[in-house]
Write a protein that holds these residues in place. Structure first.
Motif, PDB file in Angstrom:
ATOM      1  N   ASN A 151       0.939  -1.319  -0.161  1.00  0.00           N
ATOM      2  CA  ASN A 151      -0.101   0.080  -0.029  1.00  0.00           C
ATOM      3  C   ASN A 151       0.980   1.280   0.135  1.00  0.00           C
ATOM      4  O   ASN A 151       0.505   2.196  -0.582  1.00  0.00           O
ATOM      5  N   MET A 177      10.437  -2.496  -0.566  1.00  0.00           N
ATOM      6  CA  MET A 177       9.572  -3.339   0.275  1.00  0.00           C
ATOM      7  C   MET A 177       9.844  -3.392   1.735  1.00  0.00           C
ATOM      8  O   MET A 177       8.991  -3.749   2.701  1.00  0.00           O
ATOM      9  N   GLU A 178      11.003  -3.327   1.971  1.00  0.00           N
ATOM     10  CA  GLU A 178      11.721  -3.325   3.403  1.00  0.00           C
ATOM     11  C   GLU A 178      10.986  -2.327   4.337  1.00  0.00           C
ATOM     12  O   GLU A 178      10.624  -2.535   5.504  1.00  0.00           O
ATOM     13  N   GLU A 179      10.373  -1.040   3.662  1.00  0.00           N
ATOM     14  CA  GLU A 179       9.697  -0.098   4.193  1.00  0.00           C
ATOM     15  C   GLU A 179       8.121  -0.109   4.064  1.00  0.00           C
ATOM     16  O   GLU A 179       7.420   0.742   4.653  1.00  0.00           O
ATOM     17  N   THR A 180       7.695  -1.044   3.513  1.00  0.00           N
ATOM     18  CA  THR A 180       6.211  -1.289   3.342  1.00  0.00           C
ATOM     19  C   THR A 180       5.990  -1.573   4.562  1.00  0.00           C
ATOM     20  O   THR A 180       6.199  -2.472   5.593  1.00  0.00           O
ATOM     21  N   GLU A 181       4.598  -1.176   4.886  1.00  0.00           N
ATOM     22  CA  GLU A 181       4.070  -1.514   6.214  1.00  0.00           C
ATOM     23  C   GLU A 181       2.722  -2.356   6.335  1.00  0.00           C
ATOM     24  O   GLU A 181       2.596  -3.162   6.872  1.00  0.00           O
ATOM     25  N   THR A 182       1.928  -2.084   5.144  1.00  0.00           N
ATOM     26  CA  THR A 182       0.791  -2.732   4.889  1.00  0.00           C
ATOM     27  C   THR A 182       0.642  -3.294   3.501  1.00  0.00           C
ATOM     28  O   THR A 182       1.110  -2.650   2.602  1.00  0.00           O
ATOM     29  N   PHE A 183      -0.064  -4.314   3.324  1.00  0.00           N
ATOM     30  CA  PHE A 183      -0.215  -5.001   2.074  1.00  0.00           C
ATOM     31  C   PHE A 183      -1.676  -5.313   1.993  1.00  0.00           C
ATOM     32  O   PHE A 183      -2.580  -5.679   2.954  1.00  0.00           O
ATOM     33  N   GLU A 208       6.386  -5.201  -5.027  1.00  0.00           N
ATOM     34  CA  GLU A 208       7.072  -3.986  -4.358  1.00  0.00           C
ATOM     35  C   GLU A 208       7.012  -3.147  -5.613  1.00  0.00           C
ATOM     36  O   GLU A 208       7.497  -3.180  -6.906  1.00  0.00           O
TER      37      GLU A 208
END
Lengths: 330, 330, 330, 330
Positions: free
Chosen positions: A29, A35-41, A107
């Motif tokens: 999202n 993607m290491e910094e992605t928090e939610t999917f 990502e």
């Protein structure tokens, strides 16, 4: 040219039965970052032939599917989703030997830089068994679509060839979407062997230039000509060969000697993937409606443009009216 | 009773080195419903010994870790997260043979009904190799914590026993957190054999009543008495045995014959999991501070109560001050 | 020294139950040449613990066996052979999952140069399952002999540890014959871990100097002293440690501090293998008869000398009278 | 009938390159009893395509071979044996990943009752890799013979298809000897799929009635007519189809519509196996000599009769003169 013209046998219940991968996409999202910094999917149904099934259903075609899903929440989600889209789920087997749905975490670093983190160990979709394939399901369909990744592993590989044998026996049109994914194949030789075998039996072959070259790596490794490629498969059973060249657009060859070129629609990209399945769905829709190859390719190209501007690869599949509206605005 | 009193060797750099699972938790954001209806997930570091490592670091202990992570975005996320928490990551190996981080999708149907959808095929954490275990890392730690799940498969199983051999040789306190997870074990006999072997070498053993019974299934299958259980392990190397009875609370036995009981703190549950790792961290913190077993158990119980009221199992680990504040409010 | 003296519990039906490998030896008939030139092979029962079982039976001991054989002509041959030797076959399971008997084709290039071509894929003997091990079979035996190779793979590894747990519980004497075979082990660390675990639980340990060093590779890698080795295991449960030095002879240590050395009998070699199992059988026979360690070692040494002068490793096992006659002739 | 007449391309070095199994036969010397009672075995080279290679070499044809052997005494024995027979061994790879030669222990209970105890785990012959197949080796041969068992497992399966692609490209005659062995196949569907694929590409197909029915199980499961079978494959690339009916004799169909029947020679059986490879060798020899299909089938039948009266399947392969002498004596 031994090929006869392409004919979809009319008096059949299903317009198309895609076969192969059905999985879960988990799309980041928080985009434009690693993607290491992605928090939610966000969760979607995914997988190339599943996307095409959804695409065709949105275009109001009668759609079946041959595949396997896991016996868990994700498997049930996928079957429910298909069912809600009006796709027949009677030939989607629930695997009871502990397999999982394949996962694709996407990502989106920038509109042109994407990558996918795959979970493909022990996946349900590659467990489709030859015994899962029902002759009367295929004899009751106008077309069967084989997704190349389903050829990468046993028993799914053999199941696809069984399905193609039945299709050949009953004149069901065989569509081969090469859909090459490097993971899960053991060697380039294996890719070339099984892609060639599938292509020899197919009526319509769709792939990128690179994919066709992988397929011809043993028999004609030097060839870089689309025309030579198309003729090779017309010498077997192909009637239409579509070769994609990315941003350059794509070319459709037909066994009567015609050539059609189409350019991509200009569009503001959100992501660099997801267009291919929309393209295939809309192109095949056109052919089934009896449109010319040229018009069908245009329609496919428009649908592809709509998908790369949206967040998902399945949920965003357009209806006929939506594609037409999009084309009219240009 | 051949046991000597429990002594943490003081002049060592690390307070504790947990060993085993480090994975990714993907916790449903839309809760109180089945996961089929979940739309988005939030990403956390997870896995019992990883949670304990984070718990101990929040309690300002010096923490190392022995484990393996995948060579992808999720593996890098986990290592970065540990690093940011001040945990030493020098002995976390990046696996270069294509393994993946284990995934745990959590489904919270109601405060008391949860389930976890696991992705544990080809997981990095079970690839810890005996060669990954460095004697001088363990000789430089006051304690080594072995998580039972790390014993379920080779080569992680052998790596744990190598670590315990080194710990025994250097008088590093061995803590065995039984942490039984039925997936990945082949048989009850296998569970009993390797749990017993680990327990025989351990100074502190922590588990639920059910876990102790699994461990004793071969040698004393009829026993249901905590006291008999505790004495059995005091006859080997144990000094403290903690047996958990869920809502009934837990009991700590020491090899000098003392018994301590502690009740859970009353709290409004958000979810029914995640408390155990907070409990272990805070209890071990107390012991290392030289507190009585009783006071340490209370502290553990308080931290556990805080965790089951929060969304994650790692991110929510409290500091000493936060646990104290929580206890003072009661 | 915490060890108590070695006592075989008397009122039990079986003198010894070896556990582990039972296979087929195919010995070259045309010897003193490379196997490429061998034309015919003679079939025998083989495998170290099977040879010891036959050896003990010939010495008129009551012998059981825990193992698995294949469901084919070779499996039936092995069970029949045991039965004809008077060995109890009630705990030899016929594997019904398609495993095969291990094969050992022996090549005798010269009296001192031999090699063995092994077929050990999917072997029945390593399929012994923890569930195959019956507590009352072991509680009804004076001794249990574990062959080290049976520790090299699951589920046989766990089955051995289950058997040892039962033996420990019922005071059945545990004999550990290290019997290291490099094939089938994954790493030196694995060897050290499981050999150590077995040795810690054993009353009698028999092995070559090299085998003891493999076993101590983690905990005491520098040690080359037999005495240090023996003491280490006396600190656990061992009462007798026998260390073999090839042509130099062997040394027996007892936990009361005695040391006994024995030289090999001079003999005209036919082949350079097969002596060890005869040695173990005859030595254990002596101990069970209540002979001194010294006299038992001599008896073992004599039997070993007889075996290396004969064509097989099992069929040639001598009776008590034959060993005595052989010794009297010297 | 799209088939062209069968033509062996003349200006090529090799008459035939068989591809697939090469193993060790261990034939019981004490016959007419169950193998449990066999005491000694005699060693021969074995495996259907290896036997055919030897058969063709004895008939003074130039023979190559594509295969893998183990890196041990048995592998060296097999290569040496081929070399001594004048077979080219330049494309026999020594496998360096620990595989073994397949073993076949033959049990001859009576002239009509035989069985074979197979060792086929991790066999070298099924490790033939697509990369082992050299295009110029095949382009330099008049014919390529694919043995059906080589299609049963990857990577040998793919290697065969690569070889067939090269053969097709260079007009090397493809001979498919169905050679069905139930072990090693996963399902009847898999057999049907890959046998069909190979048959579609082949010029000459040889098999028993049962083998053809396995091959047609998906596309024409009800058919029991040899004529229908032959026509089906003539619609692809076949020019000659030979269907064997055991004691009833065999029938050869040619794509020009001719049919030839041949009866077995009456002979005193020693064993009930080994005839098929002699039959194939001598039949193919006749075709290559330009003989009629009828005369070639007779010659094959005579050679088969000689083999079932002898102890081995390879060593006993006759020369042209020996077959002629045998035929003249009748």
């Amino acid at each position: 040219m031994k090929s006869k013209p392409l004919l979809f046998p009319q008096a059949r219940h299903y317009d198309i039965i895609p076969m192969g991968r059905i999985g879960i996409d988990l799309n980041a999202n928080e985009i434009n970052r690693p993607m290491e910094e992605t928090e939610t999917f966000t969760k979607y149904v995914g997988g190339s032939p599943a996307n095409i099934a959804i695409g065709m259903a949105r275009l109001s075609k009668k759609v079946g599917f041959i595949g396997r899903v896991s016996d868990d929440q994700f498997g049930r989600f996928a079957k429910n989703y298909f069912n809600n889209e009006g796709i027949d789920i009677s030939n989607i087997i629930v695997d009871n030997e502990g397999s999982s749905m394949g996962l694709a975490f996407t990502e989106i670093k920038s509109p042109t830089e994407s990558s996918i983190l795959m979970y493909r160990d022990n996946v349900a979709d590659l467990k489709i068994d030859p015994k899962d394939v029902k002759e009367d399901y295929i004899s009751n369909a106008k077309s069967l679509l084989i997704s190349g990744t389903a050829l990468s592993k046993s028993p799914s590989r053999e199941a696809c060839f069984v399905a193609m044998e039945y299709a050949e026996k009953h004149n069901t049109v065989i569509i081969f979407d090469i859909d090459y994914r490097p993971y899960s194949w053991n060697s380039k030789e294996e890719v070339a062997v099984y892609y060639s075998m599938a292509a020899k039996m197919s009526d319509i072959i769709i792939g990128s230039r690179e994919e066709f070259e992988l397929m011809e790596a043993l028999i004609d490794p030097e060839n870089t000509s689309d025309e030579v490629t198309a003729k090779k498969w017309f010498n077997h059973n192909a009637k239409i060969v579509v070769i994609k060249h990315g941003k350059e657009g794509s070319v459709g060859y037909t066994s009567d000697g015609s050539i059609f070129k189409v350019k991509p629609f200009p569009v503001k990209l959100l992501k660099s993937f997801g267009g291919g399945d929309a393209y295939a769905s809309a192109f095949l829709y056109g052919l089934m409606e009896g449109w010319s190859v040229e018009k069908s390719l245009e329609f496919g190209s428009a649908s592809a443009a709509m998908l790369v501007a949206s967040h998902s690869c399945s949920e965003a599949m357009p209806t006929v009216k939506e594609v037409e509206d999009f084309m009219n605005k240009r």
